[in-house]
Write an enzyme that holds these catalytic residues in place. Structure first.
Site, PDB file in Angstrom:
ATOM      1  N   ASP A  11       0.861  -1.170   0.000  1.00 41.14           N
ATOM      2  CA  ASP A  11       0.000   0.000   0.000  1.00 41.14           C
ATOM      3  C   ASP A  11       0.905   1.230   0.000  1.00 41.14           C
ATOM      4  OD1 ASP A  11      -2.451   1.551   0.466  1.00 41.14           O
ATOM      5  OD2 ASP A  11      -1.642   1.832   2.478  1.00 41.14           O
ATOM      6  N   ASP A  13      -0.193   5.197   0.780  1.00 47.78           N
ATOM      7  CA  ASP A  13      -0.448   6.186   1.831  1.00 47.78           C
ATOM      8  C   ASP A  13      -0.552   5.509   3.201  1.00 47.78           C
ATOM      9  OD1 ASP A  13      -1.752   8.956   0.347  1.00 47.78           O
ATOM     10  OD2 ASP A  13      -1.664   7.116  -0.813  1.00 47.78           O
ATOM     11  N   ASP A 173      -1.777  -0.956   5.802  1.00 50.12           N
ATOM     12  CA  ASP A 173      -2.001  -0.296   7.088  1.00 50.12           C
ATOM     13  C   ASP A 173      -3.453  -0.321   7.544  1.00 50.12           C
ATOM     14  OD1 ASP A 173      -2.944   1.545   5.144  1.00 50.12           O
ATOM     15  OD2 ASP A 173      -2.563   3.240   6.483  1.00 50.12           O
TER      16      ASP A 173
END
Length: 228
Positions: A11, A13, A173
């Site tokens: 991922d 961001d 995240d």
């Protein structure tokens, strides 16, 4: 250990790069233009990671303004233009990211980015931070058939990068990262410092790390355990 034949999907961001300052900064420019109060960075990090439209909608609401869905396309276009102009003004890779990516490359891993951030925004950010050359493919939601949490996002990114979906691992995240990995039957590791309203430890990942330099050992263990 060798990671030849293994694809590691990241991922963007909140996982590779701390983009909240520029994203929230862009939101606050738009709010300021409308004489609305700014959203403090410390209390707005949860707005990041779910897409620009969601961030705009919730950002306007937190500023006490009604979000007009009729104006949404124009607002989104303005946001993208403003954000591109400051894509890496304050955004930086999290500590240890560069060294860890180079370690995985040295072990022969295939590296891809799997993000719900538009591909052109992702590419601009990675270019500005000199990270692009470390990845075989950058897959925003606009270059695949379905976005995270769909497993199709991860599967198509891995295939396009020349990897085997049966030998991949997701690093993210938040809940969509876990869901897309599980849909593909892939292991998933979460960082504990990213952008999620629910604690990473509660999202059902195979492991949660508190720093990027912990990732190589965790990946090695999962590759051995899962035969990835």
């Amino acid at each position: 250990m060798s990671l030849s034949g293994v694809t590691l999907a990241f991922d963007l961001d909140g996982t590779l790069v701390d983009t909240a300052p520029d994203l929230i900064g862009t939101l606050n420019v738009m709010l300021g233009e409308r004489d609305l109060p700014h959203v403090p960075l410390a209390s707005a990090r949860h707005l990041v990671g779910r897409g620009a439209r969601v961030m705009l909608e919730h950002g306007f609401q937190e500023a006490g303004a009604e979000f007009s869905h009729q104006e949404a396309p124009a607002l989104l276009d303005q946001f993208i233009d403003l954000y591109l102009a400051r894509i890496a003004q304050e955004s930086r890779p999290f500590e240890g990211v560069v060294e860890t990516l180079d370690h995985f490359a040295g072990e022969g891993a295939n590296l891809v980015v799997v993000t719900n951030k538009l591909t052109r925004l992702s590419a601009a950010l990675l270019d500005a931070l000199d990270l692009t050359h470390r990845f075989a493919f950058v897959a925003g939601p606009d270059v695949v058939s379905a976005r995270k949490p769909s497993g199709a996002h991860l599967r198509e990114a891995v295939l396009t990068a020349g990897g085997d979906p049966a030998r991949c691992l997701m690093v993210g995240d938040s809940a969509p990262d876990v869901a897309c990995a599980r849909a593909l039957g892939a292991p998933v590791v979460l960082v504990g410092f990213g952008y999620t309203e629910t604690a990473a430890e509660e999202l059902g990942a195979d492991a949660v790390i508190s720093a990027f330099d912990e990732l190589p050992a965790v990946v090695a263990d999962l590759v051995v355990m899962r035969g990835t």
